[in-house]
Design a protein around this motif. Structure first.
Motif, PDB file in Angstrom:
ATOM      1  N   LYS A  38       8.385   2.681 -10.818  1.00  0.00           N
ATOM      2  CA  LYS A  38       7.679   1.846  -9.621  1.00  0.00           C
ATOM      3  C   LYS A  38       7.569   1.174  -8.522  1.00  0.00           C
ATOM      4  N   ILE A  39       8.882   0.674  -8.095  1.00  0.00           N
ATOM      5  CA  ILE A  39       8.963   0.826  -6.551  1.00  0.00           C
ATOM      6  C   ILE A  39       8.679   1.309  -5.857  1.00  0.00           C
ATOM      7  N   ASP A  40       9.109   2.791  -6.433  1.00  0.00           N
ATOM      8  CA  ASP A  40       8.696   3.876  -4.920  1.00  0.00           C
ATOM      9  C   ASP A  40       7.538   4.211  -4.692  1.00  0.00           C
ATOM     10  N   ILE A  41       6.839   4.087  -5.907  1.00  0.00           N
ATOM     11  CA  ILE A  41       5.451   4.060  -5.949  1.00  0.00           C
ATOM     12  C   ILE A  41       5.062   2.881  -5.257  1.00  0.00           C
ATOM     13  N   CYS A  42       5.608   1.630  -5.246  1.00  0.00           N
ATOM     14  CA  CYS A  42       4.270  -0.478  -4.714  1.00  0.00           C
ATOM     15  C   CYS A  42       4.953   0.462  -2.607  1.00  0.00           C
ATOM     16  N   LYS A  43       5.995   0.867  -2.714  1.00  0.00           N
ATOM     17  CA  LYS A  43       6.914   1.111  -1.277  1.00  0.00           C
ATOM     18  C   LYS A  43       5.923   2.039  -0.817  1.00  0.00           C
ATOM     19  N   ALA A  44       5.534   2.964  -1.189  1.00  0.00           N
ATOM     20  CA  ALA A  44       4.851   4.558  -0.134  1.00  0.00           C
ATOM     21  C   ALA A  44       3.818   3.699  -0.417  1.00  0.00           C
ATOM     22  N   SER A  45       2.518   2.941  -1.495  1.00  0.00           N
ATOM     23  CA  SER A  45       1.118   1.982  -1.129  1.00  0.00           C
ATOM     24  C   SER A  45       1.447   0.894  -0.295  1.00  0.00           C
ATOM     25  N   ARG A  46       2.856   0.130   0.169  1.00  0.00           N
ATOM     26  CA  ARG A  46       2.718  -0.485   1.026  1.00  0.00           C
ATOM     27  C   ARG A  46       2.943   0.468   2.865  1.00  0.00           C
ATOM     28  N   ASP A  47       3.368   1.402   2.786  1.00  0.00           N
ATOM     29  CA  ASP A  47       3.443   2.152   4.011  1.00  0.00           C
ATOM     30  C   ASP A  47       2.903   3.375   4.148  1.00  0.00           C
ATOM     31  N   GLU A  48       2.254   2.858   2.781  1.00  0.00           N
ATOM     32  CA  GLU A  48      -0.469   3.259   3.720  1.00  0.00           C
ATOM     33  C   GLU A  48      -1.407   2.967   3.830  1.00  0.00           C
ATOM     34  N   VAL A  69       2.621 -17.630   4.757  1.00  0.00           N
ATOM     35  CA  VAL A  69       1.387 -17.407   4.410  1.00  0.00           C
ATOM     36  C   VAL A  69       1.421 -16.062   3.836  1.00  0.00           C
ATOM     37  N   LEU A  70       1.874 -15.312   5.035  1.00  0.00           N
ATOM     38  CA  LEU A  70       1.892 -13.559   5.338  1.00  0.00           C
ATOM     39  C   LEU A  70       3.237 -13.072   4.057  1.00  0.00           C
ATOM     40  N   SER A  71       3.983 -13.747   4.489  1.00  0.00           N
ATOM     41  CA  SER A  71       4.834 -13.653   3.270  1.00  0.00           C
ATOM     42  C   SER A  71       5.001 -13.703   2.219  1.00  0.00           C
ATOM     43  N   TYR A  72       4.050 -15.064   1.659  1.00  0.00           N
ATOM     44  CA  TYR A  72       3.784 -15.122   0.211  1.00  0.00           C
ATOM     45  C   TYR A  72       2.660 -14.020  -0.582  1.00  0.00           C
ATOM     46  N   LEU A  73       1.386 -14.268   0.337  1.00  0.00           N
ATOM     47  CA  LEU A  73       0.239 -12.342   0.335  1.00  0.00           C
ATOM     48  C   LEU A  73       1.418 -11.410  -0.594  1.00  0.00           C
ATOM     49  N   SER A  74       1.741 -11.236   0.729  1.00  0.00           N
ATOM     50  CA  SER A  74       2.680  -9.825   1.209  1.00  0.00           C
ATOM     51  C   SER A  74       3.824  -9.241  -0.255  1.00  0.00           C
ATOM     52  N   ILE A 141      -9.324 -10.119   1.970  1.00  0.00           N
ATOM     53  CA  ILE A 141      -9.055  -8.764   2.743  1.00  0.00           C
ATOM     54  C   ILE A 141      -8.899  -8.202   1.715  1.00  0.00           C
ATOM     55  N   ASN A 142      -8.777  -6.966   0.908  1.00  0.00           N
ATOM     56  CA  ASN A 142      -7.672  -6.208   0.407  1.00  0.00           C
ATOM     57  C   ASN A 142      -7.191  -5.550   0.778  1.00  0.00           C
ATOM     58  N   ASN A 143      -7.232  -5.097   2.214  1.00  0.00           N
ATOM     59  CA  ASN A 143      -5.620  -5.106   2.976  1.00  0.00           C
ATOM     60  C   ASN A 143      -4.343  -6.556   2.945  1.00  0.00           C
ATOM     61  N   LEU A 144      -4.885  -7.112   2.035  1.00  0.00           N
ATOM     62  CA  LEU A 144      -3.886  -8.326   1.446  1.00  0.00           C
ATOM     63  C   LEU A 144      -3.479  -8.387   0.435  1.00  0.00           C
ATOM     64  N   PHE A 148       1.291  -4.616   1.644  1.00  0.00           N
ATOM     65  CA  PHE A 148       1.466  -4.837   3.007  1.00  0.00           C
ATOM     66  C   PHE A 148       2.684  -4.858   3.596  1.00  0.00           C
ATOM     67  N   ASP A 149       2.624  -4.260   5.150  1.00  0.00           N
ATOM     68  CA  ASP A 149       3.987  -4.864   5.396  1.00  0.00           C
ATOM     69  C   ASP A 149       3.695  -6.646   6.483  1.00  0.00           C
ATOM     70  N   ALA A 150       4.167  -6.937   5.747  1.00  0.00           N
ATOM     71  CA  ALA A 150       4.113  -8.511   6.734  1.00  0.00           C
ATOM     72  C   ALA A 150       4.577  -8.687   7.849  1.00  0.00           C
ATOM     73  N   LEU A 151       5.894  -8.238   8.489  1.00  0.00           N
ATOM     74  CA  LEU A 151       6.007  -8.119   9.563  1.00  0.00           C
ATOM     75  C   LEU A 151       5.326  -6.955  11.093  1.00  0.00           C
ATOM     76  N   LYS A 152       4.826  -6.332  10.433  1.00  0.00           N
ATOM     77  CA  LYS A 152       3.832  -5.546  11.360  1.00  0.00           C
ATOM     78  C   LYS A 152       2.220  -6.306  11.343  1.00  0.00           C
ATOM     79  N   LEU A 153       1.924  -6.828  10.236  1.00  0.00           N
ATOM     80  CA  LEU A 153       0.931  -7.073  10.302  1.00  0.00           C
ATOM     81  C   LEU A 153       1.227  -9.056  11.306  1.00  0.00           C
ATOM     82  N   MET A 154       2.278  -9.458  11.638  1.00  0.00           N
ATOM     83  CA  MET A 154       2.069 -10.751  12.319  1.00  0.00           C
ATOM     84  C   MET A 154       2.413 -10.194  14.239  1.00  0.00           C
ATOM     85  N   ASP A 155       2.787  -9.309  14.136  1.00  0.00           N
ATOM     86  CA  ASP A 155       3.267  -8.564  15.204  1.00  0.00           C
ATOM     87  C   ASP A 155       1.879  -7.902  15.400  1.00  0.00           C
ATOM     88  N   ARG A 156       0.830  -7.641  15.308  1.00  0.00           N
ATOM     89  CA  ARG A 156      -0.582  -8.059  15.560  1.00  0.00           C
ATOM     90  C   ARG A 156      -1.575  -8.957  15.512  1.00  0.00           C
TER      91      ARG A 156
END
Length: 160
Positions: A38-48, A69-74, A141-144, A148-156
């Protein structure tokens, strides 16, 4: 006669305890295997998860003032994705915790618990400190709500 029954019961008891320990160990191993998959599935979901659709202007002020808050939501989205396997693992760990702290079952359960369950509620406390309106905005926000990758979103957010 009663002594013979009691005596034979005493010999059966350790065998039953051993068999039960084996069952706990096997259940724990199966739960660990299922959780790993399941970890692999969720990591793939995060990457996608395509974060380009997240409206940065909507959440920028909230996140700049409270970046964790992004870390918490992630983490929340990731943990939700890990269900029900995460719950099954927790249950197997609880069942496997025997009085014998040297048993392989106990050692595996305890090491798995330390690796998989290490709560830190500081980010959740900050999230809960937001106004209900701010919380609802982020949670809408559905993507949250999927991994999701909190660092990638924070960079944006920082780039805009």
């Amino acid at each position: 006669m009663n002594n013979k029954i009691l005596f034979s019961f005493l010999f059966i008891l350790p065998a039953t305890g051993f068999a039960q320990d084996n069952i706990f160990f096997n259940k724990l191993q199966n739960a660990i295997n299922d959780y790993s998959v399941k970890i692999d599935i969720c990591k793939a979901s995060r990457d996608e998860n395509d974060l380009s659709s997240v409206g940065i202007k909507e959440i920028r002020d909230i996140v700049i003032q409270n970046p964790s808050v992004l870390s918490y939501l992630s983490e929340k989205a990731y943990n939700n994705c890990l269900q029900p396997e995460r719950g099954s693992l927790a249950e197997a760990i609880l069942y496997a915790r025997t009085e014998d702290k040297t048993s392989p079952t106990f050692i595996l359960a305890e090491s798995t618990r330390k690796i998989s369950f290490h709560p830190d509620f500081s980010d959740e406390i900050i999230f809960n400190g937001l106004t209900v309106e701010q919380q609802n905005k982020l949670l809408s926000i559905n993507n949250l709500i999927i991994p999701f990758d909190a660092l990638k979103l924070m960079d944006r957010i920082m780039d805009e």
